[in-house]
Design a protein around this motif. Structure first.
Motif, PDB file in Angstrom:
ATOM      1  N   SER A  49      -6.614  -6.410   4.510  1.00  0.00           N
ATOM      2  CA  SER A  49      -7.824  -6.370   5.340  1.00  0.00           C
ATOM      3  C   SER A  49      -8.799  -7.472   4.954  1.00  0.00           C
ATOM      4  CB  SER A  49      -8.503  -5.004   5.214  1.00  0.00           C
ATOM      5  OG  SER A  49      -7.732  -3.990   5.794  1.00  0.00           O
ATOM      6  N   HIS A  53     -10.474 -10.430   6.965  1.00  0.00           N
ATOM      7  CA  HIS A  53     -11.943 -10.487   6.977  1.00  0.00           C
ATOM      8  C   HIS A  53     -12.422 -11.903   6.661  1.00  0.00           C
ATOM      9  CE1 HIS A  53     -16.000  -8.956   6.865  1.00  0.00           C
ATOM     10  NE2 HIS A  53     -16.178  -9.422   5.633  1.00  0.00           N
ATOM     11  N   ASP A  56     -11.987 -13.960   9.599  1.00  0.00           N
ATOM     12  CA  ASP A  56     -13.070 -13.640  10.542  1.00  0.00           C
ATOM     13  C   ASP A  56     -14.361 -14.371  10.183  1.00  0.00           C
ATOM     14  OD1 ASP A  56     -12.200 -12.103  12.622  1.00  0.00           O
ATOM     15  OD2 ASP A  56     -12.570 -10.190  11.648  1.00  0.00           O
ATOM     16  N   ARG A  80     -20.171  -1.826  10.473  1.00  0.00           N
ATOM     17  CA  ARG A  80     -19.080  -2.086   9.531  1.00  0.00           C
ATOM     18  C   ARG A  80     -19.191  -1.167   8.306  1.00  0.00           C
ATOM     19  NH1 ARG A  80     -15.807  -6.661   9.949  1.00  0.00           N
ATOM     20  NH2 ARG A  80     -16.284  -8.035  11.725  1.00  0.00           N
ATOM     21  N   TYR A 242     -10.956  -4.564  14.227  1.00  0.00           N
ATOM     22  CA  TYR A 242     -10.762  -5.539  13.146  1.00  0.00           C
ATOM     23  C   TYR A 242      -9.996  -4.848  12.027  1.00  0.00           C
ATOM     24  CZ  TYR A 242     -15.294  -3.344  12.051  1.00  0.00           C
ATOM     25  OH  TYR A 242     -16.323  -2.455  11.860  1.00  0.00           O
ATOM     26  N   TYR A 244      -9.935  -3.901   8.706  1.00  0.00           N
ATOM     27  CA  TYR A 244     -10.208  -2.741   7.856  1.00  0.00           C
ATOM     28  C   TYR A 244     -10.713  -1.539   8.651  1.00  0.00           C
ATOM     29  CZ  TYR A 244     -15.255  -3.994   7.457  1.00  0.00           C
ATOM     30  OH  TYR A 244     -16.579  -4.282   7.689  1.00  0.00           O
TER      31      TYR A 244
END
Length: 361
Positions: A49, A53, A56, A80, A242, A244
């Motif tokens: 994840s 991330h 991202d 989040r 996304y 996680y």
């Protein structure tokens, strides 16, 4: 514990080796597997994840995004922090389930592997006894073919003769008389079956069981309004998934859909604990990858089956929410029950770019 040869086999068959059992050593020296195994899938979850991330945050491959960064902020109905918090709760439940499974199982033992391989070699030898009949049904004389090949290809001749290898012997322990042994090819095939084919079939069967469990429960949570409103709607606060957020669920749904489903697949297929941990880790990798938000051409996980990030992302959109229920591995239930989305990705990043280009022209 020690075992000797089974009396059920005839004297023409090679004897099975004795074996002594001992507990399987811990994967990490000094730390019990009972503590390591529950943590491994969770570690895999967060490591993978965080890779996505970072992609991202630094916008490393914007051309492969399924949605724009702005959509993640504007369209999602949960922060989040809340996602991470609920995922941790879900993983605490997973640890409890893992400890329960460990407590209900006998101690894993080792030392019997050579014996089990020899059992498979025996089955291969016994299966060869059907060859003369099969060849006879096809109008071929197995005895004549075997005799003609005996000099040039003795092993093949022995197989055609029904697994008759009088030249394959070894000296017995007491030295009184020779004992039959397995051919090299029989042992290699037996090892491939024991170490590769059987675990591979167990992993495949567990994947099918998990997919079946998740498809019907997942679809039920969309069909039944109470189940959707009470439990499953939480996961769909992520309109733009996304990585996680893969396990962002209501705790009850998370337990029923993911934790219990994977546990049942593990138990039903009779896996060893270590193979089970591998299955849980593979399931975790697939689930995280399916929610990563990227259609990556070099990602092998996204090419193993058609159930990938782009496929599952459709289910998170308002226009695709009544389709693509299959998860996490295959899409066969969507195909069989006609719930696979048949339209195009109208609101995908690529779709928007094409639409914008059309308007500009």
């Amino acid at each position: 514990m020690t075992s000797t040869n089974s009396s059920s086999f005839t004297s023409a068959l090679p004897p099975l080796p004795p074996y002594s059992l001992a507990p399987v050593p811990d994967l990490i020296r000094g730390i019990s597997d009972a503590y390591v195994f529950p943590i491994l899938p969770i570690a895999v979850y967060w490591i993978l994840s965080m890779v996505f991330h970072v992609i991202d945050v630094y916008d490393i491959w914007p051309q492969y995004r399924l949605h724009t960064p702005e959509e993640i902020t504007k369209r999602n109905h949960v922060s989040r922090y809340e996602v991470a918090r609920d995922v941790v709760i879900q993983q605490i439940i997973q640890i409890g389930m893992s400890l329960f499974l460990d407590a209900t199982e006998e101690t894993q033992m080792t030392g019997k592997e050579d014996y089990d391989v020899a059992v498979w070699a025996t089955r291969i030898r016994l299966a060869q006894r059907a060859l003369p009949s099969v060849l006879g049904f096809l109008g071929l004389n197995a005895a004549a073919i075997s005799k003609n090949m005996a000099t040039s290809y003795p092993l093949l001749a022995g197989a055609l003769a029904g697994g008759h290898y009088p030249f394959l012997t070894a000296t017995s322990l007491n030295g009184s008389s020779p004992i039959p042994v397995f051919a090299t090819w029989e042992m290699r095939l037996a090892k491939a079956i024991y170490w590769v084919l059987v675990p591979g079939l167990q992993l495949f069967a567990a994947s099918v069981i998990l997919d079946t469990w998740q498809y019907f429960l997942h679809r039920l949570m969309h069909v039944n309004k109470w189940l959707y409103t009470t439990f499953h709607s939480r996961h769909h606060r992520l309109y733009v998934p996304y990585a996680y957020g893969a396990l962002y669920n209501h705790p009850v749904e998370g337990f029923l859909l993911d934790t219990l489903g994977a546990g049942l697949a593990y138990k039903a297929t009779g896996m060893t604990q270590r193979l089970g941990v591998l299955f849980f880790c593979l399931s975790t990798i697939k689930t995280v990858d399916d929610h990563c938000g990227y259609s990556l051409p070099w990602d092998p996980v996204q090419h193993l089956t058609s159930n990938n990030a782009a496929y599952h992302d459709i289910h998170h959109q308002t226009w695709g929410i009544k389709s693509n229920f299959s998860q996490p591995f295959f899409t066969f239930w969507d195909k069989v029950l006609d719930t696979r989305y048949k339209g195009g990705r109208a609101d995908s990043l690529e779709g928007k770019r094409r639409a914008a280009a059309g308007k500009t022209k």
